[in-house]
Design a protein around this motif. Structure first.
Motif, PDB file in Angstrom:
ATOM      1  N   GLU A  51      47.628  42.031  27.543  1.00  0.00           N
ATOM      2  CA  GLU A  51      46.984  41.382  28.663  1.00  0.00           C
ATOM      3  C   GLU A  51      45.543  41.885  28.783  1.00  0.00           C
ATOM      4  OE1 GLU A  51      50.175  40.417  32.021  1.00  0.00           O
ATOM      5  OE2 GLU A  51      50.107  42.564  31.560  1.00  0.00           O
ATOM      6  N   GLY A  52      44.726  41.149  29.548  1.00  0.00           N
ATOM      7  CA  GLY A  52      43.335  41.539  29.726  1.00  0.00           C
ATOM      8  C   GLY A  52      42.981  41.730  31.184  1.00  0.00           C
ATOM      9  N   ILE A  53      42.016  42.598  31.441  1.00  0.00           N
ATOM     10  CA  ILE A  53      41.559  42.850  32.802  1.00  0.00           C
ATOM     11  C   ILE A  53      40.057  43.114  32.778  1.00  0.00           C
ATOM     12  CG2 ILE A  53      42.296  45.258  32.556  1.00  0.00           C
ATOM     13  CD1 ILE A  53      42.597  45.390  35.563  1.00  0.00           C
ATOM     14  N   VAL A  54      39.333  42.413  33.655  1.00  0.00           N
ATOM     15  CA  VAL A  54      37.882  42.578  33.751  1.00  0.00           C
ATOM     16  C   VAL A  54      37.530  42.902  35.204  1.00  0.00           C
ATOM     17  CG1 VAL A  54      35.637  41.477  33.521  1.00  0.00           C
ATOM     18  CG2 VAL A  54      37.441  40.987  31.852  1.00  0.00           C
TER      19      VAL A  54
ATOM     20  N   THR B 299      41.450  47.622  45.980  1.00  0.00           N
ATOM     21  CA  THR B 299      41.254  46.843  44.744  1.00  0.00           C
ATOM     22  C   THR B 299      40.912  47.739  43.563  1.00  0.00           C
ATOM     23  OG1 THR B 299      40.271  45.206  46.239  1.00  0.00           O
ATOM     24  CG2 THR B 299      40.207  44.724  43.885  1.00  0.00           C
ATOM     25  N   SER B 300      40.142  48.781  43.804  1.00  0.00           N
ATOM     26  CA  SER B 300      39.688  49.657  42.718  1.00  0.00           C
ATOM     27  C   SER B 300      40.827  50.445  42.075  1.00  0.00           C
ATOM     28  CB  SER B 300      38.639  50.636  43.243  1.00  0.00           C
ATOM     29  OG  SER B 300      39.171  51.454  44.273  1.00  0.00           O
ATOM     30  N   LYS B 301      41.994  50.474  42.707  1.00  0.00           N
ATOM     31  CA  LYS B 301      43.146  51.180  42.138  1.00  0.00           C
ATOM     32  C   LYS B 301      43.758  50.432  40.952  1.00  0.00           C
ATOM     33  CE  LYS B 301      43.538  54.591  45.173  1.00  0.00           C
ATOM     34  NZ  LYS B 301      43.544  56.022  44.793  1.00  0.00           N
ATOM     35  N   PHE B 302      43.439  49.154  40.808  1.00  0.00           N
ATOM     36  CA  PHE B 302      44.073  48.322  39.782  1.00  0.00           C
ATOM     37  C   PHE B 302      43.230  48.345  38.506  1.00  0.00           C
ATOM     38  CE2 PHE B 302      46.024  47.246  43.659  1.00  0.00           C
ATOM     39  CZ  PHE B 302      47.315  46.856  43.354  1.00  0.00           C
ATOM     40  N   LYS B 303      43.636  49.226  37.593  1.00  0.00           N
ATOM     41  CA  LYS B 303      42.826  49.499  36.404  1.00  0.00           C
ATOM     42  C   LYS B 303      43.551  49.252  35.081  1.00  0.00           C
ATOM     43  CE  LYS B 303      40.310  53.165  38.861  1.00  0.00           C
ATOM     44  NZ  LYS B 303      39.991  54.618  38.886  1.00  0.00           N
TER      45      LYS B 303
ATOM     46  N   TRP C  90      55.434  37.885  32.924  1.00  0.00           N
ATOM     47  CA  TRP C  90      56.086  39.087  33.448  1.00  0.00           C
ATOM     48  C   TRP C  90      55.498  40.385  32.900  1.00  0.00           C
ATOM     49  CZ3 TRP C  90      57.576  37.435  37.637  1.00  0.00           C
ATOM     50  CH2 TRP C  90      58.251  36.220  37.762  1.00  0.00           C
ATOM     51  N   GLY C  91      54.192  40.331  32.664  1.00  0.00           N
ATOM     52  CA  GLY C  91      53.464  41.572  32.433  1.00  0.00           C
ATOM     53  C   GLY C  91      53.183  42.205  33.781  1.00  0.00           C
ATOM     54  N   GLY C  92      51.928  42.578  34.028  1.00  0.00           N
ATOM     55  CA  GLY C  92      51.631  43.118  35.343  1.00  0.00           C
ATOM     56  C   GLY C  92      50.244  43.722  35.431  1.00  0.00           C
ATOM     57  N   LEU C  93      49.507  43.346  36.485  1.00  0.00           N
ATOM     58  CA  LEU C  93      48.263  44.009  36.845  1.00  0.00           C
ATOM     59  C   LEU C  93      48.653  45.193  37.718  1.00  0.00           C
ATOM     60  CD1 LEU C  93      45.152  44.183  37.153  1.00  0.00           C
ATOM     61  CD2 LEU C  93      45.394  42.609  39.104  1.00  0.00           C
ATOM     62  N   VAL C  94      48.372  46.410  37.253  1.00  0.00           N
ATOM     63  CA  VAL C  94      48.969  47.606  37.859  1.00  0.00           C
ATOM     64  C   VAL C  94      47.934  48.446  38.602  1.00  0.00           C
ATOM     65  CG1 VAL C  94      50.305  49.700  37.409  1.00  0.00           C
ATOM     66  CG2 VAL C  94      50.686  47.651  36.024  1.00  0.00           C
TER      67      VAL C  94
ATOM     68  N   SER D 154      35.627  42.155  42.383  1.00  0.00           N
ATOM     69  CA  SER D 154      36.830  41.376  42.107  1.00  0.00           C
ATOM     70  C   SER D 154      37.376  41.698  40.714  1.00  0.00           C
ATOM     71  CB  SER D 154      36.538  39.879  42.224  1.00  0.00           C
ATOM     72  OG  SER D 154      35.617  39.475  41.211  1.00  0.00           O
ATOM     73  N   ILE D 155      38.572  41.201  40.427  1.00  0.00           N
ATOM     74  CA  ILE D 155      39.227  41.440  39.143  1.00  0.00           C
ATOM     75  C   ILE D 155      39.635  40.108  38.533  1.00  0.00           C
ATOM     76  CG2 ILE D 155      41.256  42.433  38.004  1.00  0.00           C
ATOM     77  CD1 ILE D 155      41.340  44.530  40.249  1.00  0.00           C
ATOM     78  N   THR D 156      39.326  39.916  37.275  1.00  0.00           N
ATOM     79  CA  THR D 156      39.845  38.774  36.525  1.00  0.00           C
ATOM     80  C   THR D 156      40.979  39.289  35.652  1.00  0.00           C
ATOM     81  OG1 THR D 156      37.668  37.713  36.495  1.00  0.00           O
ATOM     82  CG2 THR D 156      39.323  36.892  34.948  1.00  0.00           C
ATOM     83  N   TYR D 157      42.170  38.773  35.893  1.00  0.00           N
ATOM     84  CA  TYR D 157      43.385  39.252  35.222  1.00  0.00           C
ATOM     85  C   TYR D 157      43.912  38.170  34.284  1.00  0.00           C
ATOM     86  CZ  TYR D 157      48.414  40.438  34.907  1.00  0.00           C
ATOM     87  OH  TYR D 157      49.693  40.694  34.477  1.00  0.00           O
ATOM     88  N   TYR D 158      43.947  38.475  32.987  1.00  0.00           N
ATOM     89  CA  TYR D 158      44.460  37.554  31.971  1.00  0.00           C
ATOM     90  C   TYR D 158      45.928  37.916  31.741  1.00  0.00           C
ATOM     91  CZ  TYR D 158      39.526  36.562  31.327  1.00  0.00           C
ATOM     92  OH  TYR D 158      38.217  36.207  31.537  1.00  0.00           O
ATOM     93  N   ALA D 159      46.817  37.177  32.409  1.00  0.00           N
ATOM     94  CA  ALA D 159      48.228  37.554  32.485  1.00  0.00           C
ATOM     95  C   ALA D 159      49.072  36.901  31.400  1.00  0.00           C
ATOM     96  CB  ALA D 159      48.780  37.165  33.854  1.00  0.00           C
ATOM     97  N   LEU D 160      50.101  37.634  30.989  1.00  0.00           N
ATOM     98  CA  LEU D 160      51.158  37.124  30.135  1.00  0.00           C
ATOM     99  C   LEU D 160      52.460  37.138  30.934  1.00  0.00           C
ATOM    100  CD1 LEU D 160      50.310  38.897  26.757  1.00  0.00           C
ATOM    101  CD2 LEU D 160      49.935  36.495  27.369  1.00  0.00           C
TER     102      LEU D 160
END
Length: 280
Positions: free
Chosen positions: A40-43, A29-33, A57-61, A49-55
Motif C-alpha cells: 500500500e502507499g501513503i503520502v 492525523t500525524s500519528k498515521f505513518k 483489507w490492508g490498513g492505514l495505521v 492531509s494524507i493520501t492513502y493508496y489502499a488495498l
C-alpha cells in the motif's frame, strides 16, 4: 484521578505533534505513518492531509502508544476520520481489535463511538478499505467525552444467537419514553466457542419489517448488519426521530451471529424537556 490521567494523556499526545482544534478535539492525523500491507502507499501532504493508496483489507495505521505503552482513551467520546472526497468503497475503523465501525461508500466522514466499550488500553488505530481505492484523509480527531447517560432496562434475558438461529423482540411499549437523541444499548459478549468463527454481527430491525434503523445506517453492510469487535461488550445506536416513531409503533427485532445478549437499555441524557409528540 481519572481527570488527571486524561489530562496527562492529552498533554503527552500534544507533545508528540498532535494539537487541539477550536472545538477542543484532539487532532492526531500525524500519528498515521504506516500501513499494514507493505504494497500500500501513503503520502503526507503539505496541508497535513494524507493520501492513502489502499488495498483490500490492508490498513492505514496510527500508532498511539506513549513510551511504548498503550494509552487510556476513557476520557474521549469518539474518533472521527474526515475525507476530502466521498469514499468509493466500504471502509472500516479498527481500534486495537476492540472496536469496529463500518462505513458505506459515498461518505465524507466516519466516526467510531467509544461509549460502553473498554478503551483503557489502546495501542493502534487503522482505517481499512474493502477494495483497492484511494482515500484522502483530511484529519483524524478525538472528541472529549463527559456526557452522563441515565440507563433504563427495556429487555433482559439470555439470547445465545449462534448462526442467526435466535433473536428476540422488544415490544413497542418499551419505547414510549424514547425520544430523538436517546440511545439504544445492547449488552452482550461475543461467543468464541467455535474456533472457526472469526467475526461477529448484529442486526437490528423494526419488528415485522426489513427496515433497519436510521441511527446506525452508516455502520451497516449491504445486508443491514453491524460488525462487532471481538472484545466488544455493548453496542449503542443513537435514535433518530424516524427511528423513535417506528419503534413506538412496531417495536424492534434483534438477531445476530455468535453473540450472547443479556440486556438492552434505553439511555437518556436526563433532559429537562423533550420534543413534543407532534414532532413524531
Amino acid at each position: 484521578m481519572k481527570k488527571l490521567l486524561t489530562l496527562f494523556v492529552l498533554a503527552a499526545l500534544v507533545a508528540c505533534g498532535s494539537e487541539t482544534n477550536e472545538n477542543g478535539d484532539l487532532v492526531i492525523t500525524s500519528k498515521f505513518k504506516s500501513t499494514w500491507n507493505i504494497y500500500e502507499g501513503i503520502v503526507h501532504n503539505d496541508d497535513g492531509s494524507i493520501t492513502y493508496y489502499a488495498l483490500p483489507w490492508g490498513g492505514l495505521v496510527g500508532v498511539v502508544k506513549e513510551r511504548n505503552m498503550a494509552v487510556d482513551w476513557s476520557g474521549y467520546e469518539s474518533i472521527r476520520f474526515d475525507f476530502s472526497e466521498p469514499t468509493k468503497v466500504p471502509t472500516q475503523i479498527m481500534i486495537s481489535d476492540k472496536l469496529k465501525t463500518w462505513g458505506k461508500p459515498g461518505i465524507t466522514s466516519l466516526t467510531c463511538y467509544f461509549d460502553g466499550q473498554n478503551v483503557k488500553a489502546i495501542d493502534e488505530v487503522a482505517l481499512q478499505a474493502s477494495d483497492t481505492t484511494v482515500i484522502k484523509v483530511t484529519s483524524v480527531t478525538l472528541t472529549p467525552g463527559g456526557s452522563k447517560w441515565e440507563s433504563t432496562p427495556i429487555w433482559e434475558g439470555n439470547c445465545h444467537q449462534g448462526n442467526w438461529e435466535k433473536g428476540f423482540v422488544i415490544k413497542p411499549e418499551k419505547f414510549t419514553t424514547a425520544y430523538e437523541g436517546d440511545k439504544l444499548e445492547i449488552v452482550f459478549t461475543t461467543d468464541r466457542s467455535d474456533p472457526d468463527v472469526k467475526y461477529w454481527m448484529m442486526k437490528t430491525i423494526i419488528d415485522g419489517t426489513d427496515q433497519t434503523l436510521e441511527g446506525n445506517d452508516n455502520e451497516l453492510n449491504k445486508w443491514g448488519c453491524a460488525t462487532m469487535g471481538k472484545d466488544a461488550t455493548s453496542y449503542r445506536i443513537v435514535l433518530t426521530a424516524k427511528d423513535v416513531a417506528a419503534l413506538r409503533d412496531k417495536g424492534m427485532f434483534i438477531n445476530g451471529y455468535y453473540n450472547n445478549i443479556t440486556r438492552c437499555n434505553l439511555l437518556k441524557m436526563g433532559y429537562d424537556s423533550h420534543p413534543t409528540e407532534e414532532s413524531f
